[in-house]
Design a protein around this motif. Structure first.
Motif, PDB file in Angstrom:
ATOM      1  N   THR A 131      57.970  28.461  66.012  1.00 55.54           N
ATOM      2  CA  THR A 131      57.940  27.647  67.234  1.00 55.54           C
ATOM      3  C   THR A 131      56.594  27.778  67.929  1.00 55.54           C
ATOM      4  O   THR A 131      55.976  26.786  68.322  1.00 55.54           O
ATOM      5  CB  THR A 131      59.052  28.088  68.207  1.00 55.54           C
ATOM      6  OG1 THR A 131      60.319  27.833  67.608  1.00 55.54           O
ATOM      7  CG2 THR A 131      58.967  27.333  69.531  1.00 55.54           C
ATOM      8  N   VAL A 132      56.135  29.021  68.062  1.00 54.56           N
ATOM      9  CA  VAL A 132      54.853  29.279  68.725  1.00 54.56           C
ATOM     10  C   VAL A 132      53.705  28.655  67.939  1.00 54.56           C
ATOM     11  O   VAL A 132      52.838  27.979  68.502  1.00 54.56           O
ATOM     12  CB  VAL A 132      54.629  30.800  68.887  1.00 54.56           C
ATOM     13  CG1 VAL A 132      53.228  31.087  69.421  1.00 54.56           C
ATOM     14  CG2 VAL A 132      55.672  31.390  69.822  1.00 54.56           C
ATOM     15  N   GLU A 133      53.700  28.855  66.630  1.00 61.64           N
ATOM     16  CA  GLU A 133      52.604  28.352  65.801  1.00 61.64           C
ATOM     17  C   GLU A 133      52.565  26.825  65.807  1.00 61.64           C
ATOM     18  O   GLU A 133      51.499  26.210  65.912  1.00 61.64           O
ATOM     19  CB  GLU A 133      52.777  28.871  64.371  1.00 61.64           C
ATOM     20  CG  GLU A 133      51.639  28.502  63.429  1.00 61.64           C
ATOM     21  CD  GLU A 133      50.297  29.090  63.828  1.00 61.64           C
ATOM     22  OE1 GLU A 133      49.261  28.536  63.418  1.00 61.64           O
ATOM     23  OE2 GLU A 133      50.292  30.103  64.571  1.00 61.64           O
ATOM     24  N   ARG A 134      53.732  26.206  65.715  1.00 62.02           N
ATOM     25  CA  ARG A 134      53.817  24.744  65.705  1.00 62.02           C
ATOM     26  C   ARG A 134      53.277  24.164  67.009  1.00 62.02           C
ATOM     27  O   ARG A 134      52.489  23.202  67.019  1.00 62.02           O
ATOM     28  CB  ARG A 134      55.284  24.351  65.506  1.00 62.02           C
ATOM     29  CG  ARG A 134      55.545  22.897  65.186  1.00 62.02           C
ATOM     30  CD  ARG A 134      56.976  22.745  64.680  1.00 62.02           C
ATOM     31  NE  ARG A 134      57.953  23.198  65.661  1.00 62.02           N
ATOM     32  CZ  ARG A 134      59.133  23.744  65.337  1.00 62.02           C
ATOM     33  NH1 ARG A 134      59.462  23.913  64.069  1.00 62.02           N
ATOM     34  NH2 ARG A 134      59.982  24.120  66.273  1.00 62.02           N
ATOM     35  N   ALA A 135      53.679  24.762  68.134  1.00 65.52           N
ATOM     36  CA  ALA A 135      53.232  24.273  69.444  1.00 65.52           C
ATOM     37  C   ALA A 135      51.753  24.549  69.660  1.00 65.52           C
ATOM     38  O   ALA A 135      51.031  23.729  70.242  1.00 65.52           O
ATOM     39  CB  ALA A 135      54.055  24.934  70.549  1.00 65.52           C
ATOM     40  N   ARG A 136      51.289  25.696  69.202  1.00 65.60           N
ATOM     41  CA  ARG A 136      49.870  26.053  69.374  1.00 65.60           C
ATOM     42  C   ARG A 136      48.968  25.085  68.621  1.00 65.60           C
ATOM     43  O   ARG A 136      47.927  24.652  69.137  1.00 65.60           O
ATOM     44  CB  ARG A 136      49.639  27.485  68.889  1.00 65.60           C
ATOM     45  CG  ARG A 136      48.230  28.014  69.129  1.00 65.60           C
ATOM     46  CD  ARG A 136      48.149  29.483  68.750  1.00 65.60           C
ATOM     47  NE  ARG A 136      48.973  30.301  69.627  1.00 65.60           N
ATOM     48  CZ  ARG A 136      49.364  31.535  69.336  1.00 65.60           C
ATOM     49  NH1 ARG A 136      49.031  32.080  68.183  1.00 65.60           N
ATOM     50  NH2 ARG A 136      50.093  32.217  70.204  1.00 65.60           N
ATOM     51  N   LEU A 137      49.363  24.722  67.414  1.00 67.72           N
ATOM     52  CA  LEU A 137      48.570  23.766  66.625  1.00 67.72           C
ATOM     53  C   LEU A 137      48.537  22.403  67.299  1.00 67.72           C
ATOM     54  O   LEU A 137      47.495  21.739  67.341  1.00 67.72           O
ATOM     55  CB  LEU A 137      49.152  23.654  65.215  1.00 67.72           C
ATOM     56  CG  LEU A 137      48.936  24.863  64.296  1.00 67.72           C
ATOM     57  CD1 LEU A 137      49.748  24.712  63.013  1.00 67.72           C
ATOM     58  CD2 LEU A 137      47.451  25.027  63.968  1.00 67.72           C
ATOM     59  N   ALA A 138      49.684  21.972  67.825  1.00 67.19           N
ATOM     60  CA  ALA A 138      49.735  20.681  68.520  1.00 67.19           C
ATOM     61  C   ALA A 138      48.853  20.708  69.763  1.00 67.19           C
ATOM     62  O   ALA A 138      48.125  19.738  70.046  1.00 67.19           O
ATOM     63  CB  ALA A 138      51.177  20.345  68.902  1.00 67.19           C
ATOM     64  N   ALA A 139      48.904  21.803  70.523  1.00 66.62           N
ATOM     65  CA  ALA A 139      48.096  21.916  71.734  1.00 66.62           C
ATOM     66  C   ALA A 139      46.610  21.873  71.427  1.00 66.62           C
ATOM     67  O   ALA A 139      45.828  21.209  72.130  1.00 66.62           O
ATOM     68  CB  ALA A 139      48.438  23.220  72.459  1.00 66.62           C
ATOM     69  N   GLU A 140      46.225  22.554  70.364  1.00 63.97           N
ATOM     70  CA  GLU A 140      44.798  22.650  70.028  1.00 63.97           C
ATOM     71  C   GLU A 140      44.255  21.390  69.374  1.00 63.97           C
ATOM     72  O   GLU A 140      43.155  20.931  69.698  1.00 63.97           O
ATOM     73  CB  GLU A 140      44.579  23.848  69.096  1.00 63.97           C
ATOM     74  CG  GLU A 140      43.120  24.055  68.703  1.00 63.97           C
ATOM     75  CD  GLU A 140      42.918  25.266  67.806  1.00 63.97           C
ATOM     76  OE1 GLU A 140      41.760  25.515  67.401  1.00 63.97           O
ATOM     77  OE2 GLU A 140      43.918  25.956  67.494  1.00 63.97           O
TER      78      GLU A 140
END
Length: 396
Positions: free
Chosen positions: A14-23
């Motif tokens: 969840t964290v990795e998926r959201a972090r990639l989208a944010a960046e």
């Protein structure tokens, strides 16, 4: 049950998926949609589809985990982690992701099993505030009158996030104005319903990429099955059912503030270190540069905000009453992020005030996080009532 502050491995995706989208999605278009208010961010369509698919899988894994574990790390913890990472990228864009509206959180908090299934694929905004009131949710004057097997809704709602983009809206309305807050219920209303119109979109200080609408209801008919919770008016219980929504959404707003705060802290650290000032946690704050001392103070407040947010979300996942904790997280995080972003603008000097950097935008975006879902003053009032054991009638 004890809370373990080490995040479980199952939430790493969840964290990795959201972090990639944010960046890679949010940050590159953040300034573009800040300057193009009311223009729909089409780049979010694919992200919305992915989030929709992931939501179904997440629910299944949560049920399986809950059956095996004594303590649950479920939808609420996942929501705050997702909000934290995405808001590091852009708060307004986070609020604009299809199928991730505040109304969806309301449905998750109050709906029965049949409704959860029926509304699983909707994108729902949430309509609470009216021209006659702000944070006093008990003052709802929009009416819902039962006519056969339908409710007829009349009223006007303001500051509806995603009001012109979502396909449904969760509306707070009263079944009987004479009864007071106990008669306030929430209804899931399709935006395509006859009598539902978007009157206008607001121009705002911040989160400009998110649309904020005025929505009118004129004899709008909705099935009685679309009332969330029980239709019974229980004066003794008050409107705890609809208020439970806030116990779920306030930690999410706190997490948004934490994510935005982290973005500002990272930029502020860069500015301070490039100016030649080391941030040394082993030396007394008083013996360091004033900008460093401010940074350490702000960072500690930011850490406290995140700890409070985690606690409130974990309690919600584990079916523990968390009204006070949800308000504590929202109050602390909302106050901290406005302090932090404004200090970053101040310390950043020309870089902080120029549109060449993002600090000025983050300062504008941060203010709403201390206002919506209940202002700073309302949160402190709720906390005081819980701590002192007072009712809303005793402590206003």
């Amino acid at each position: 049950m004890a809370i373990n502050l080490e995040l479980p491995e199952k939430l790493n995706s969840t964290v990795e998926r959201a972090r990639l989208a944010a960046e890679h999605i949010f940050r590159p278009i953040s300034r573009k949609y800040d300057q193009a208010e009311h223009e729909y961010p089409v780049e979010l369509d694919e992200l919305g589809k992915i989030a929709k698919q992931a939501r179904g899988g997440d629910k299944d894994s949560d049920k399986a985990a809950a059956a095996k574990e004594d303590t649950v790390n479920g939808a609420n913890l996942r929501s705050v982690l997702n909000a934290r990472e995405l808001s590091w990228g852009d708060v307004g864009l986070m609020l604009s992701i299809p199928y991730q509206g505040l109304g969806n959180a309301a449905i998750a908090a109050v709906a029965n099993e049949e409704q959860l299934e029926r509304f699983a694929d909707v994108w729902a905004a949430m309509a609470i505030t009216e021209p006659g009131f702000g944070s006093d949710s008990a003052a709802v004057s929009t009416t819902a009158v039962l006519d056969g097997d339908e409710y007829v809704i009349n009223g006007e709602k303001i500051f509806v996030t995603a009001g012109s983009r979502a396909d449904h809206v969760v509306v707070w309305a009263t079944l009987d104005k004479n009864v007071g807050r106990a008669a306030i219920k929430s209804f899931v209303v399709p935006m395509s319903t006859d009598g539902v119109t978007v009157a206008r979109l607001e121009h705002k200080l911040g989160i400009r990429s998110s649309d904020t609408a005025v929505v009118r209801f004129e004899n709008a008919r909705v099935s009685a099955d679309n009332l969330l919770g029980t239709p019974e008016i229980n004066v003794k219980k008050g409107f705890g059912g609809v208020m439970q929504t806030f116990d779920n959404t306030r930690p999410v707003v706190a997490a948004m503030a934490v994510g935005l705060g982290r973005a500002a802290l990272e930029e502020l650290r860069r500015i301070i270190e490039e100016a030649g000032h080391e941030i040394d946690y082993d030396r007394p704050v008083a013996a360091q540069h004033s900008a460093v001392a401010e940074f350490i103070r702000l960072e500690s407040d930011w850490e406290a905000s995140w700890m409070l947010t985690l606690r409130a979300a974990w309690m919600a996942d584990n079916k523990q009453p968390n009204s006070a904790e949800a308000s504590m997280s929202k109050a602390k995080a909302g106050r901290t992020v406005t302090d932090l972003t404004n200090k970053a603008v101040e310390i950043g000097a020309t870089a902080g005030f120029s549109e060449k950097e993002m600090l000025e935008k983050w300062a504008r975006d941060s203010k709403i996080l201390d206002i919506f879902e209940g202002t700073q003053q309302i949160q402190q009032l709720i906390i005081a009532r819980r701590v002192l054991g007072k009712s809303s009638a005793d402590l206003r």
